[in-house]
Design a protein around this motif. Structure first.
Motif, PDB file in Angstrom:
ATOM      1  N   SER A   6      25.480  45.619  20.912  1.00 41.60           N
ATOM      2  CA  SER A   6      26.807  45.879  20.366  1.00 41.60           C
ATOM      3  C   SER A   6      27.675  46.577  21.399  1.00 41.60           C
ATOM      4  O   SER A   6      28.869  46.291  21.538  1.00 41.60           O
ATOM      5  CB  SER A   6      26.707  46.736  19.097  1.00 41.60           C
ATOM      6  N   LEU A   7      27.092  47.504  22.156  1.00 40.68           N
ATOM      7  CA  LEU A   7      27.828  48.204  23.187  1.00 40.68           C
ATOM      8  C   LEU A   7      28.274  47.242  24.282  1.00 40.68           C
ATOM      9  O   LEU A   7      29.409  47.276  24.747  1.00 40.68           O
ATOM     10  CB  LEU A   7      26.966  49.331  23.769  1.00 40.68           C
ATOM     11  N   LEU A   8      27.355  46.349  24.702  1.00 37.10           N
ATOM     12  CA  LEU A   8      27.713  45.356  25.707  1.00 37.10           C
ATOM     13  C   LEU A   8      28.836  44.459  25.216  1.00 37.10           C
ATOM     14  O   LEU A   8      29.765  44.126  25.958  1.00 37.10           O
ATOM     15  CB  LEU A   8      26.482  44.516  26.069  1.00 37.10           C
ATOM     16  N   THR A   9      28.727  44.067  23.950  1.00 33.19           N
ATOM     17  CA  THR A   9      29.768  43.209  23.378  1.00 33.19           C
ATOM     18  C   THR A   9      31.111  43.913  23.379  1.00 33.19           C
ATOM     19  O   THR A   9      32.150  43.335  23.721  1.00 33.19           O
ATOM     20  CB  THR A   9      29.383  42.796  21.944  1.00 33.19           C
ATOM     21  N   THR A  10      31.106  45.197  23.016  1.00 28.27           N
ATOM     22  CA  THR A  10      32.343  45.969  22.988  1.00 28.27           C
ATOM     23  C   THR A  10      32.944  46.102  24.378  1.00 28.27           C
ATOM     24  O   THR A  10      34.150  45.942  24.588  1.00 28.27           O
ATOM     25  CB  THR A  10      32.084  47.364  22.395  1.00 28.27           C
ATOM     26  N   LEU A  11      32.101  46.389  25.372  1.00 30.77           N
ATOM     27  CA  LEU A  11      32.581  46.511  26.749  1.00 30.77           C
ATOM     28  C   LEU A  11      33.140  45.197  27.251  1.00 30.77           C
ATOM     29  O   LEU A  11      34.180  45.153  27.919  1.00 30.77           O
ATOM     30  CB  LEU A  11      31.443  46.998  27.653  1.00 30.77           C
ATOM     31  N   ALA A  12      32.422  44.098  26.959  1.00 32.69           N
ATOM     32  CA  ALA A  12      32.897  42.789  27.408  1.00 32.69           C
ATOM     33  C   ALA A  12      34.235  42.455  26.782  1.00 32.69           C
ATOM     34  O   ALA A  12      35.149  41.931  27.448  1.00 32.69           O
ATOM     35  CB  ALA A  12      31.859  41.715  27.048  1.00 32.69           C
ATOM     36  N   ALA A  13      34.370  42.768  25.502  1.00 32.72           N
ATOM     37  CA  ALA A  13      35.644  42.496  24.827  1.00 32.72           C
ATOM     38  C   ALA A  13      36.766  43.323  25.443  1.00 32.72           C
ATOM     39  O   ALA A  13      37.884  42.859  25.634  1.00 32.72           O
ATOM     40  CB  ALA A  13      35.517  42.784  23.334  1.00 32.72           C
ATOM     41  N   GLY A  14      36.451  44.584  25.765  1.00 29.51           N
ATOM     42  CA  GLY A  14      37.469  45.434  26.378  1.00 29.51           C
ATOM     43  C   GLY A  14      37.901  44.920  27.727  1.00 29.51           C
ATOM     44  O   GLY A  14      39.091  44.936  28.071  1.00 29.51           O
ATOM     45  N   LEU A  15      36.931  44.464  28.541  1.00 30.25           N
ATOM     46  CA  LEU A  15      37.274  43.906  29.844  1.00 30.25           C
ATOM     47  C   LEU A  15      38.113  42.658  29.708  1.00 30.25           C
ATOM     48  O   LEU A  15      39.051  42.429  30.471  1.00 30.25           O
ATOM     49  CB  LEU A  15      35.992  43.606  30.628  1.00 30.25           C
ATOM     50  N   LEU A  16      37.793  41.822  28.727  1.00 31.25           N
ATOM     51  CA  LEU A  16      38.556  40.593  28.521  1.00 31.25           C
ATOM     52  C   LEU A  16      39.983  40.904  28.142  1.00 31.25           C
ATOM     53  O   LEU A  16      40.939  40.334  28.690  1.00 31.25           O
ATOM     54  CB  LEU A  16      37.890  39.748  27.428  1.00 31.25           C
ATOM     55  N   LEU A  17      40.159  41.858  27.222  1.00 33.62           N
ATOM     56  CA  LEU A  17      41.508  42.206  26.794  1.00 33.62           C
ATOM     57  C   LEU A  17      42.303  42.827  27.932  1.00 33.62           C
ATOM     58  O   LEU A  17      43.500  42.580  28.087  1.00 33.62           O
ATOM     59  CB  LEU A  17      41.443  43.181  25.609  1.00 33.62           C
ATOM     60  N   SER A  18      41.644  43.639  28.771  1.00 29.35           N
ATOM     61  CA  SER A  18      42.354  44.279  29.867  1.00 29.35           C
ATOM     62  C   SER A  18      42.771  43.288  30.930  1.00 29.35           C
ATOM     63  O   SER A  18      43.688  43.536  31.707  1.00 29.35           O
ATOM     64  CB  SER A  18      41.480  45.377  30.489  1.00 29.35           C
ATOM     65  N   SER A  19      42.082  42.132  30.994  1.00 36.50           N
ATOM     66  CA  SER A  19      42.413  41.139  31.997  1.00 36.50           C
ATOM     67  C   SER A  19      43.530  40.203  31.554  1.00 36.50           C
ATOM     68  O   SER A  19      44.083  39.461  32.353  1.00 36.50           O
ATOM     69  CB  SER A  19      41.178  40.295  32.342  1.00 36.50           C
ATOM     70  N   LEU A  20      43.854  40.209  30.234  1.00 32.66           N
ATOM     71  CA  LEU A  20      44.919  39.337  29.744  1.00 32.66           C
ATOM     72  C   LEU A  20      46.266  39.888  30.148  1.00 32.66           C
ATOM     73  O   LEU A  20      46.487  41.100  30.141  1.00 32.66           O
ATOM     74  CB  LEU A  20      44.847  39.228  28.216  1.00 32.66           C
ATOM     75  N   PRO A  21      47.225  39.035  30.503  1.00 28.13           N
ATOM     76  CA  PRO A  21      48.548  39.519  30.874  1.00 28.13           C
ATOM     77  C   PRO A  21      49.275  40.069  29.666  1.00 28.13           C
ATOM     78  O   PRO A  21      49.094  39.625  28.539  1.00 28.13           O
ATOM     79  CB  PRO A  21      49.239  38.253  31.404  1.00 28.13           C
ATOM     80  N   ALA A  22      50.136  41.049  29.919  1.00 28.38           N
ATOM     81  CA  ALA A  22      50.947  41.608  28.843  1.00 28.38           C
ATOM     82  C   ALA A  22      52.039  40.618  28.463  1.00 28.38           C
ATOM     83  O   ALA A  22      52.507  39.831  29.278  1.00 28.38           O
ATOM     84  CB  ALA A  22      51.582  42.927  29.307  1.00 28.38           C
ATOM     85  N   ALA A  23      52.443  40.652  27.203  1.00 26.44           N
ATOM     86  CA  ALA A  23      53.484  39.742  26.732  1.00 26.44           C
ATOM     87  C   ALA A  23      54.809  40.076  27.391  1.00 26.44           C
ATOM     88  O   ALA A  23      55.181  41.233  27.535  1.00 26.44           O
ATOM     89  CB  ALA A  23      53.612  39.840  25.216  1.00 26.44           C
ATOM     90  N   ALA A  24      55.510  39.042  27.808  1.00 26.45           N
ATOM     91  CA  ALA A  24      56.839  39.224  28.372  1.00 26.45           C
ATOM     92  C   ALA A  24      57.850  39.209  27.235  1.00 26.45           C
ATOM     93  O   ALA A  24      57.503  39.135  26.059  1.00 26.45           O
ATOM     94  CB  ALA A  24      57.124  38.112  29.375  1.00 26.45           C
ATOM     95  N   ASP A  25      59.129  39.294  27.589  1.00 26.46           N
ATOM     96  CA  ASP A  25      60.164  39.339  26.580  1.00 26.46           C
ATOM     97  C   ASP A  25      60.353  37.980  25.927  1.00 26.46           C
ATOM     98  O   ASP A  25      59.996  36.944  26.471  1.00 26.46           O
ATOM     99  CB  ASP A  25      61.467  39.809  27.215  1.00 26.46           C
ATOM    100  N   SER A  26      60.963  38.008  24.742  1.00 32.13           N
ATOM    101  CA  SER A  26      61.207  36.798  23.979  1.00 32.13           C
ATOM    102  C   SER A  26      62.603  36.278  24.264  1.00 32.13           C
ATOM    103  O   SER A  26      63.572  37.038  24.244  1.00 32.13           O
ATOM    104  CB  SER A  26      61.064  37.086  22.480  1.00 32.13           C
ATOM    105  N   VAL A  27      62.711  34.976  24.512  1.00 35.61           N
ATOM    106  CA  VAL A  27      64.009  34.361  24.750  1.00 35.61           C
ATOM    107  C   VAL A  27      64.088  33.039  24.009  1.00 35.61           C
ATOM    108  O   VAL A  27      63.081  32.396  23.732  1.00 35.61           O
ATOM    109  CB  VAL A  27      64.281  34.128  26.254  1.00 35.61           C
ATOM    110  N   ASN A  28      65.305  32.645  23.668  1.00 32.36           N
ATOM    111  CA  ASN A  28      65.591  31.326  23.125  1.00 32.36           C
ATOM    112  C   ASN A  28      66.440  30.574  24.144  1.00 32.36           C
ATOM    113  O   ASN A  28      67.352  31.153  24.748  1.00 32.36           O
ATOM    114  CB  ASN A  28      66.352  31.427  21.801  1.00 32.36           C
ATOM    115  N   ILE A  29      66.171  29.297  24.347  1.00 33.96           N
ATOM    116  CA  ILE A  29      66.872  28.495  25.345  1.00 33.96           C
ATOM    117  C   ILE A  29      67.618  27.364  24.653  1.00 33.96           C
ATOM    118  O   ILE A  29      67.046  26.625  23.852  1.00 33.96           O
ATOM    119  CB  ILE A  29      65.889  27.920  26.383  1.00 33.96           C
TER     120      ILE A  29
END
Length: 243
Positions: A6-29
């Motif tokens: 469970s600890l390994l799973t939690t750490l892996a999930a945390g690493l995955l989330l930290s590697s995802l890019p942050a959301a940029a701003d929302s725009v309409n085109i």
């Protein structure tokens, strides 16, 4: 021992989330066409000089020009750089890329159109040249509004105008599948009854709302861009069903 996986799973999930890019701003085109050369011409609304509209183009010019509108619906400013429009990408590309960077604050609208009179007369650069094709009562504008000719429809599909820019460093590329910027593939002052090329703002990738002095803009669906280098090609957003 049972807690270790469970600890390994939690750490892996945390690493995955930290590697995802942050959301940029929302725009309409949106895409549209502004024409005040012909008597019945109009500007899409909102337009240059209206509240909360920013642009490098002064509103006092004479217009016969394609236009791209970017609404910042997010909570932080967005800076648009490297803005370009490519017409006829499959049949000899025509590139417009003269725009300078533009910062759009939250709640503001940025408009990219001609920077001097007629230097973005994108109707002159359609794949069908100076005249419409296959005009009939069901498709009075002809050109890329008429699906009856399969070869013509294929040509239209392969030559959708491309809008591209960096939004806070994130690459955005999307297609004007309704051919609004090139006025349906040809310069339709040669085929319309009044010579007017004005077209209202249409959410890019949707169908055409042409008349009405800038009214009737379709309700937007918010586009959220995430991550550096993200490219969105051929964006198509359905209009929200009327309640």
């Amino acid at each position: 021992m049972q807690r270790f996986p469970s600890l390994l799973t939690t750490l892996a999930a945390g690493l995955l989330l930290s590697s995802l890019p942050a959301a940029a701003d929302s725009v309409n085109i949106y895409v549209g066409y502004a024409d005040n050369l012909r008597p019945s011409g109009f500007f899409p609304t909102p337009w240059l000089g209206d509240p909360n509209v920013v642009s490098q183009t002064p509103p006092s010019e004479s217009f016969d020009s394609g236009a791209v509108r970017i609404d910042n619906t997010g909570t932080t400013p967005v800076t648009i750089t490297n803005f370009s429009v490519t017409l006829n990408p499959g049949a000899g590309p025509i590139l417009f890329n003269f725009w300078t960077p533009l910062t759009i604050a939250p709640g503001q609208t940025g408009i990219f159109t001609q920077s001097a009179s007629y230097n973005f007369d994108s109707s002159d650069s359609g794949i069908f040249g100076g005249g419409p094709l296959n005009i009939d009562p069901s498709h009075p504008l002809g050109g890329c509004t008429n699906p009856a000719d399969a070869s013509q429809a294929a040509l239209c599909a392969a030559n959708q105008p491309i809008v591209s820019f960096d939004e806070n460093g994130t690459l955005v590329t999307t297609s004007d599948s309704a051919h609004i910027l090139d006025t349906f593939g040809y310069d339709f002052i040669h085929g319309s009854t009044d010579g007017n090329e004005s077209i209202n703002w249409n959410l890019i990738g949707t169908g055409v709302i042409r008349g009405g002095g800038g009214t009737g803009t379709p309700e937007p669906a918010t586009i959220v861009f995430m991550g550096s280098g993200l490219a969105i090609l051929g964006l198509a957003v359905r209009r929200r069903a009327a309640k």
